[in-house]
Design an enzyme around this catalytic site. Structure first.
Site, mmCIF file in Angstrom:
data_model
loop_
_atom_site.group_PDB
_atom_site.id
_atom_site.type_symbol
_atom_site.label_atom_id
_atom_site.label_comp_id
_atom_site.label_asym_id
_atom_site.label_seq_id
_atom_site.Cartn_x
_atom_site.Cartn_y
_atom_site.Cartn_z
ATOM 1 N N GLY A 64 0.830 -1.196 0.000
ATOM 2 C CA GLY A 64 0.000 0.000 0.000
ATOM 3 C C GLY A 64 0.866 1.248 0.000
ATOM 4 N N GLY A 112 0.208 -5.030 0.867
ATOM 5 C CA GLY A 112 -1.035 -4.831 0.135
ATOM 6 C C GLY A 112 -1.089 -5.579 -1.176
ATOM 7 C CD GLU A 135 2.738 -6.060 6.022
ATOM 8 O OE1 GLU A 135 2.152 -5.992 4.926
ATOM 9 O OE2 GLU A 135 3.334 -7.090 6.402
ATOM 10 C CG ASP A 143 -2.296 -4.679 6.612
ATOM 11 O OD1 ASP A 143 -1.246 -5.023 6.020
ATOM 12 O OD2 ASP A 143 -2.918 -3.629 6.329
#
Length: 343
Positions: A64, A112, A135, A143
């Site tokens: 992301g 992401g 992450e 996530d």
């Protein structure tokens, strides 16, 4: 040119992530565009399957757009949380999509990027594929449903790759169930065209997929499982240190640079996933962590050290695993009340 190219070629819906200079990092607009396309195609009888790929040679999608969250998170936490909320809705849609969803995961596929590929029905890797959930190294946690994927990997192996951020090659990704098939690069480049010309994806993969060279995850699975034969993170590190092998020492080096609060939080989320029955439950838990992270310091500090100043010297708070209490971890997953993620 648009950062997201959505087209129909014959009976194939094609989504191309088109930010090659940014390694196809996902923006909020790209998430919204993908969501709109998948909704439109779900009940469109002229669409047989969906294919997603990334522009350029270096990456399918390296994650992301965390720099945007760094710049906006403190001043607009509601807007930043909405990005994650919309992204997680998209991840769940992909996981439950009724038509074949085919992801061509070349190059870097991280964070992401995993969320818009590894929940699909047909996940294809090639020689250049490097998959990871990095992450924890920026003060966050795996996530986009990453805690669900990692929990469902072979015992201990998912926890190791999630907490360490270690990179998976083609065989590792298949072993951890982040991918389904390996196709050599020269053949991988023909998949999109052959699908558009009418090939069935299952028949095609039966023809062109091969067995990749064994990766570290498969080779070291027994040792990794032994490291994680405990509910205590400090004991995990002690087990790795006692191992003494070259692989263990490399693993220890990775783990010691990670954010302590994120390490324990990820461990907690993976334990919670053992009682979950769907990716949606993990996504709900992950969004709670997102909300807490926007109000904290570690996530911003991790991005600063990795992306902004690039000094690779984050100052974590707390600075050690021993200082991270159970309450600190549970506070990172505090219920959001009316703001919980709903599917």
């Amino acid at each position: 040119m648009s950062d997201l190219i959505v087209q129909q070629h014959g009976d194939v819906g094609v989504i191309t992530l088109n930010r090659p200079n940014a390694l196809n990092a996902l923006s909020h607009a790209m998430v919204d565009g993908m969501t709109d396309a998948l909704k439109a195609w779900a009940d469109d009888d002229s669409i047989r399957c969906v294919l997603i790929d990334g522009a350029g040679e270096r990456a399918f999608c390296a994650g992301g757009d965390i720099q945007a969250i760094y710049e906006n998170g403190r001043k607009d936490p509601v807007g930043s949380l909405k990005f994650w909320r919309d992204e997680y809705q998209l991840n769940a849609m992909i996981a439950n999509y009724k038509k074949p969803y085919i992801a061509l995961m070349h190059g870097f596929t991280m964070g992401g990027g995993v969320g818009v590929s590894a929940h699909g029905s047909h996940r294809i890797v090639t020689d250049s594929s490097i998959i990871s959930m990095p992450e924890v190294g920026i003060g966050f946690l795996p996530d986009v449903g990453g805690t669900w994927l990692l929990h469902n990997a072979p015992k201990g192996v998912g926890a190791y790759y999630g907490i360490s951020g270690a990179r998976m090659g083609p065989d590792d990704a298949i072993f951890l169930n982040f991918a389904d098939a390996y196709v050599p690069q020269e053949t991988f480049a023909t998949i999109k065209d052959r699908l558009i010309k009418g090939a069935d994806i299952d028949d095609l993969l039966a023809e062109v997929s091969q067995k990749p060279k064994s990766g570290e995850a498969r080779l070291h699975q027994t040792a990794i499982a032994c490291w994680f034969e405990t509910d205590n993170v400090e004991q995990v590190l002690a087990n790795i240190e006692a191992d003494g092998s070259a692989f263990a020492q490399g693993a220890l080096k990775l783990l010691k640079r990670q954010c302590p609060l994120s390490v324990k939080s990820t461990f907690y989320a993976l334990q919670k996933a053992a009682n979950f029955s769907s990716v949606e439950q993990s996504l709900q838990l992950e969004l709670r962590f997102c909300a807490a992270s926007l109000q904290g310091e570690n996530f911003y500090e991790g991005i600063r050290a990795a992306i902004i100043d690039k000094d690779r010297n984050p100052q974590w708070a707390p600075a050690s695993l021993a200082e991270v209490s159970d309450k600190m971890v549970k506070d990172m997953f505090a219920p959001l009340g009316d703001n919980e993620l709903v599917f």
